[in-house]
Design a protein around this motif. Structure first.
Motif, PDB file in Angstrom:
ATOM      1  N   ILE A 131      32.958 105.842  66.648  1.00 57.88           N
ATOM      2  CA  ILE A 131      34.147 107.004  66.481  1.00 57.88           C
ATOM      3  C   ILE A 131      35.571 106.390  66.659  1.00 57.88           C
ATOM      4  N   SER A 132      35.632 104.991  67.009  1.00 53.95           N
ATOM      5  CA  SER A 132      36.837 104.525  67.356  1.00 53.95           C
ATOM      6  C   SER A 132      37.333 104.169  66.025  1.00 53.95           C
ATOM      7  N   LYS A 133      36.833 104.302  64.963  1.00 50.35           N
ATOM      8  CA  LYS A 133      37.499 103.967  63.532  1.00 50.35           C
ATOM      9  C   LYS A 133      38.323 104.963  62.943  1.00 50.35           C
ATOM     10  N   ASP A 168      43.079  96.738  70.950  1.00 48.67           N
ATOM     11  CA  ASP A 168      44.169  96.677  70.414  1.00 48.67           C
ATOM     12  C   ASP A 168      45.478  97.015  71.347  1.00 48.67           C
ATOM     13  N   ILE A 169      45.299  96.621  72.600  1.00 42.72           N
ATOM     14  CA  ILE A 169      46.214  97.023  73.759  1.00 42.72           C
ATOM     15  C   ILE A 169      47.645  96.041  73.279  1.00 42.72           C
ATOM     16  N   GLY A 170      47.427  94.702  73.134  1.00 42.82           N
ATOM     17  CA  GLY A 170      48.639  94.058  72.892  1.00 42.82           C
ATOM     18  C   GLY A 170      49.247  94.058  71.406  1.00 42.82           C
ATOM     19  N   ASN A 208      31.965  95.714  63.216  1.00 44.62           N
ATOM     20  CA  ASN A 208      32.619  97.002  63.295  1.00 44.62           C
ATOM     21  C   ASN A 208      33.908  97.060  63.584  1.00 44.62           C
ATOM     22  N   ASP A 209      34.186  96.411  65.100  1.00 49.57           N
ATOM     23  CA  ASP A 209      35.743  96.357  65.648  1.00 49.57           C
ATOM     24  C   ASP A 209      36.675  95.565  65.069  1.00 49.57           C
ATOM     25  N   MET A 210      36.125  94.456  64.423  1.00 51.91           N
ATOM     26  CA  MET A 210      37.297  93.517  63.775  1.00 51.91           C
ATOM     27  C   MET A 210      37.446  93.945  62.120  1.00 51.91           C
TER      28      MET A 210
END
Ligand code: DC
Length: 216
Positions: free
Chosen positions: A93-95, A122-124, A174-176
């Motif tokens: 879902i975070s995509k 992706d905070i920084g 997925n995240d990268m």
């Protein structure tokens, strides 16, 4: 003051961030938990993660608050957001850009007027590009799987190491590799590899960069 800690699943971000928040008397917020609350909402409603139109329309019905822990539409949900299925749905879902924009507004609201340590992907790079300190915490896949296994087992869940290892690799992938705000080190982040270090060593290493007197 904002301290950002990004890195892959299982690198120890939340454990380290919690300890740092105690040491410096900051509020610790896990951005991943916000995504997890959203994934839980759709899971509970039996809404298919690929059904973007339906998901978009439902967002007005989701209210996430933070008061020492996360609340989804008024109910404390932290016990229900760590299962493997929720982890997988959360990564999926975070995509979506509209989900990321929604989370950004929630983060801005709950971070107002606080000294914050926040962990995520992706905070920084995106959420707080002007954070006072940025760290990229990582560790080998095997080490991360071992820790995740222990954490889930200790919380009473019935888990399998090989499956966890595979699911961590899938989530990294997925995240990268997603198009929007993928997990990556900010150019100005300090890399900390926690593979062969104790929690205390990592906390000390990160603390050595932080000058609390710079606090606004
Ligand atoms: O940190 P975590 O494992 O609780 O995060 C769960 C998922 O949420 C992760 O696989 C990707 C997503 N996430 C994200 O896309 N951006 C963040 N800042 C934090 C989490």
């Amino acid at each position: 003051m904002i301290i950002a800690i990004d890195g892959p699943a299982g690198a120890g971000k939340s454990t380290i961030a919690k300890k740092l928040s105690t040491r410096f008397n900051f509020t610790y917020i896990s951005s991943g938990k916000i995504y997890r609350c959203i994934a839980l909402y759709f899971h509970n409603k039996n809404i298919y993660i690929q059904d973007q139109e339906k998901i978009k329309k439902e967002l007005v019905n989701i209210k996430i608050d933070y008061k020492d822990e996360f609340y989804l539409n008024g109910l404390p949900v932290e016990k229900h957001i760590n299962s493997d299925i929720i982890s997988k749905n959360t990564s999926d879902i975070s995509k979506y850009k509209f989900i990321r924009d929604f989370v950004q507004t929630i983060i801005e609201e709950i971070s107002k007027n606080k000294n914050i340590i926040m962990d995520g992907r992706d905070i920084g790079t995106k959420v707080f590009p002007n954070a006072d300190y940025k760290f990229y915490l990582t560790a080998s896949v095997e080490e991360r799987a071992k820790r995740r296994y222990k954490e889930l087992k200790d919380s009473g869940m019935d888990v399998n190491y090989t499956e966890i290892c595979e699911s961590i690799k899938d989530r990294d992938q997925n995240d990268m590799n997603r198009e929007i705000a993928p997990l990556k080190k900010a150019d100005d982040a300090v890399v900390v590899d926690s593979s062969n270090k104790t929690i205390e060593e990592v906390v000390d290493e990160i603390s050595s960069y932080i000058n609390i007197d710079r606090r606004k």
